[in-house]
Design an enzyme around this catalytic site. Structure first.
Site, PDB file in Angstrom:
ATOM      1  N   GLU A 200       0.911  -1.236  -0.152  1.00  0.00           N
ATOM      2  CA  GLU A 200      -0.008   0.033  -0.032  1.00  0.00           C
ATOM      3  C   GLU A 200       0.860   1.228  -0.079  1.00  0.00           C
ATOM      4  OE1 GLU A 200      -2.387  -0.182   3.350  1.00  0.00           O
ATOM      5  OE2 GLU A 200      -3.941  -1.621   2.545  1.00  0.00           O
ATOM      6  N   HIS A 235       3.646  -0.927  15.467  1.00  0.00           N
ATOM      7  CA  HIS A 235       2.589  -0.916  14.687  1.00  0.00           C
ATOM      8  C   HIS A 235       1.343  -1.585  15.347  1.00  0.00           C
ATOM      9  CE1 HIS A 235       4.853  -0.068  11.134  1.00  0.00           C
ATOM     10  NE2 HIS A 235       5.442  -0.766  11.627  1.00  0.00           N
ATOM     11  N   ARG A 291     -14.305  -9.492  14.726  1.00  0.00           N
ATOM     12  CA  ARG A 291     -14.193 -10.089  16.157  1.00  0.00           C
ATOM     13  C   ARG A 291     -14.426  -8.915  17.078  1.00  0.00           C
ATOM     14  NH1 ARG A 291      -9.303  -8.265  17.616  1.00  0.00           N
ATOM     15  NH2 ARG A 291      -7.649  -8.212  16.099  1.00  0.00           N
TER      16      ARG A 291
END
Length: 655
Positions: A200, A235, A291
């Site tokens: 990306e 991250h 979830r």
């Protein structure tokens, strides 16, 4: 409603699910590995069953073992929590085949959103904007390098099957691309069993904004407002808040609509989170977590809902209320308290939590107690501390106070980092993006520092009055002397230097002389906890001893000291300076040097994997590799030799 529920997880989330389910009158069945036999979630459950060895792949990831326990225990439903099997479509199908309700979305929705590449294709079809990149099937190094050049550097490599920052690497130049690709693939293969990646465009100052969604079996899907999760390290999120601040009304509505469209596109049911990258007024779909999220408490605080309760109600077939979404009330902020060392690139810590005194007046979700061990097998999170407020400033003020009251001892944690993070002016001003922690690293992770004289004086007073006081006649500082004062010498090493503390007792008046500083008058009172008077001012001074390691809190700051023998001869500590050892138990995933190689200061010589994290072992100084103590694939214990370096002028050529 279900009469019995098995929780296929551990730690904080297992405890959180158990408390809600028991409140609803549901019998709770826990599972545990050998490492978790004495864990808090085991103690809280109505019954608990062993499922295998400590390694997750042999226990919490064994869906067949868990379903066998569920059948034997008569569980009507299984809640997977987050992590482990929570986004495993095969496990969801196996539950259904066994006649057990899976508390989560259908397997088809998990599969659709489980691949970042496939989910982005679905979102494009549904009209949801995505970040420009490459999501193709051709995974050759040549094709990926070509696509990275087309997108333009910097690019972001992401594990296609992943989440939680695993297998995610920003790359700033073509020269670094193949090395970072190899590292991302290793992490992805280890964490998810799948080393496919996507690329990306790497946005320069993006925010990580997500929308909580909920859908029932009757065709209704709604949003439950936004959260900002921009503050991250490695991250991985470390601070979350709701609602996400400083979004224009138009952008907020676009995010809500896009999240609901994403849920509907895959026939979603139950709780989920749609995550976006936001820069200015632009928003791009990033992924959907099928979830419950770690940060769900901040949404509960602004909506007044119990999301676990509604997960169970939806799984049992109930419809969502007609008046959803409720309007948000106030603000909430959450931080994750980890056993890790921010000064060592957030390296996880292992050991025993000797002391843990959580704050009052806020929500604390935890799966550990004082005396529990943080092992190398699972995520090192100790607790989530969550504070509400009538507005953002009030929520941050309450959280700052709560963190100041939190006390821990026995291992290295990120508590000091969190205190500085929450108090930072840029954080209070809402200057949020995913580079926040790195940009403000100097303020958030200060260099090694000397403990102030007042802190050491207070420590000495409490230490002699409590943990050591009276254990021997030689430890007593009020002893009778014909001439002069009773004296007691304490020698410690703090982060920066060896410190000398001399206690003088003249007729019951105790003074502490720290190094060459002026005397400080001290006293200790242990009647209501550990407290010390420093020149007449009383302070709480909690200290925890773990053999010769002292964890100390003074004036809101934490210090770690190592007790030294004040009368031992000096020297002898430099013999092992060139020995690089494993900081915690783990597995060697890459050895980058051989005997005889010359290495530069800071050069990475090996990479270990431990607690879901890659740890780089770097040379502290220039040298020559004299010995290699392990090989790729080896499992190593803490302290195992990785590499030994000789001085750069030594002859380390192998015979």
């Amino acid at each position: 409603m279900f009469r019995s529920l098995l929780i296929a997880n551990r730690g904080e989330i297992a405890c959180r699910i158990i408390r809600t389910a028991q409140r609803m009158g549901i019998r709770c069945i826990a599972v545990f590995s050998e490492a978790d036999a004495g864990a808090l979630h085991v103690a809280l459950a109505d019954e608990a069953h062993p499922i295998g060895p400590a390694l997750a792949r042999d226990s919490y990831l064994r869906g067949d073992h868990i379903i066998a326990v569920a059948r034997a225990a008569g569980a009507e439903a299984i809640h997977p929590g987050y992590g482990f099997l929570s986004e495993n479509a095969d496990f969801a199908e196996a539950c259904k085949a066994a006649g057990i309700v899976f508390v989560g979305p259908p397997a088809a929705a998990i599969r659709a959103m489980g691949s970042k590449a496939e989910s982005k294709a679905l979102m494009v079809a549904a009209g949801v904007p995505v970040v420009p990149g490459y999501h193709g099937e051709d995974q050759s190094e040549e094709r990926l390098a070509t696509e990275a050049a087309r997108i333009g550097f910097p690019v972001l490599i992401k594990a296609s099957a992943g989440g939680g920052g695993k297998g995610m690497r920003p790359v700033y130049s073509a020269a670094d691309f193949l090395d970072e690709l190899a590292g991302a693939r290793r992490e992805a293969r280890s964490a998810f069993g799948d080393d496919r990646v996507l690329l990306e465009r790497y946005l320069q100052k993006p925010r990580h904004v997500e929308v909580q969604v909920f859908a029932d079996r009757h065709g209704r899907a709604v949003h439950l407002h936004t959260r900002d999760c921009s503050v991250q390290r490695r991250h991985q999120k470390v601070l979350e808040e709701a609602p996400a601040p400083d979004l224009s009304p138009a952008l907020r509505e676009r995010l809500h609509a896009a999240a609901v469209a994403a849920a509907r596109a895959v026939g979603y049911v139950n709780a989920g989170t749609v995550e976006f990258i936001v820069e200015g007024e632009d928003a791009f779909f990033m992924e959907m977590n099928t979830r419950l999220q770690v940060e769900h408490p901040v949404t509960e605080m602004i909506t007044g809902l119990d999301l676990v309760e509604w997960q169970l109600r939806v799984a049992a077939g109930e419809a969502l209320p007609d008046d959803w979404p409720p309007d948000p009330v106030g603000h909430a902020v959450e931080v994750r308290l980890y056993a890790e060392d921010p000064a060592a690139d957030y390296r996880p810590s292992v050991g025993t939590l000797r002391h843990f005194s959580p704050p009052g007046g806020v929500r604390v979700d935890t799966g550990v107690r004082a005396g529990d061990s943080i092992t190398p097998y699972y995520d090192p999170m100790i607790a989530k501390i969550v504070a509400p407020g009538q507005d953002r400033a009030a929520a941050f003020g309450a959280l700052s106070q709560a963190l100041g009251e939190t006390q821990l001892g026995g291992l290295t944690t990120n508590l000091g980092f969190l205190r500085r993070l929450v108090a930072h002016p840029a954080m209070r001003a809402g200057e949020l993006d995913t580079g926040f922690a790195a940009r403000h690293a100097e303020a958030l992770i200060p260099p090694p520092r000397e403990a102030p004289a007042a802190a050491l004086a207070a420590f000495a007073a409490v230490y002699r009055a409590g943990p050591r006081g009276g254990s021997s006649p030689w430890d007593r500082v009020e002893g009778f002397r014909l001439f002069g004062a009773a004296e007691d010498l304490i020698l410690v090493r703090d982060e920066a230097a060896i410190r000398r503390i001399l206690l003088h007792n003249r007729r019951g008046v105790v003074e502490a002389i720290v190094d060459d500083a002026p005397p400080i008058r001290v006293a200790a009172d242990l009647s209501l906890g550990q407290r010390a008077s420093v020149d007449g001012v009383w302070h709480p001074v909690p200290i925890t001893l773990d053999e010769d390691v002292v964890s100390l809190t003074f004036a809101g700051e934490d210090y770690t000291l190592r007790l030294l023998d004040a009368y031992a001869p000096r020297g002898g500590e430099a013999a092992a300076e060139g020995r690089l050892s494993a900081p915690i138990p783990g597995r060697v995933v890459q050895m980058l040097v051989n005997v005889g190689d010359r290495v530069a200061r800071g050069q990475v010589v090996a990479i270990l994997e431990a607690m879901k994290t890659e740890i780089r072992i770097a040379a502290p100084a220039e040298g020559i590799v004299a010995h290699v103590g392990c090989a790729e694939g080896d499992s190593v214990e803490e302290g195992t030799e990785i590499v030994t370096l000789a001085p750069p002028d030594a002859d380390a050529t192998p015979p």
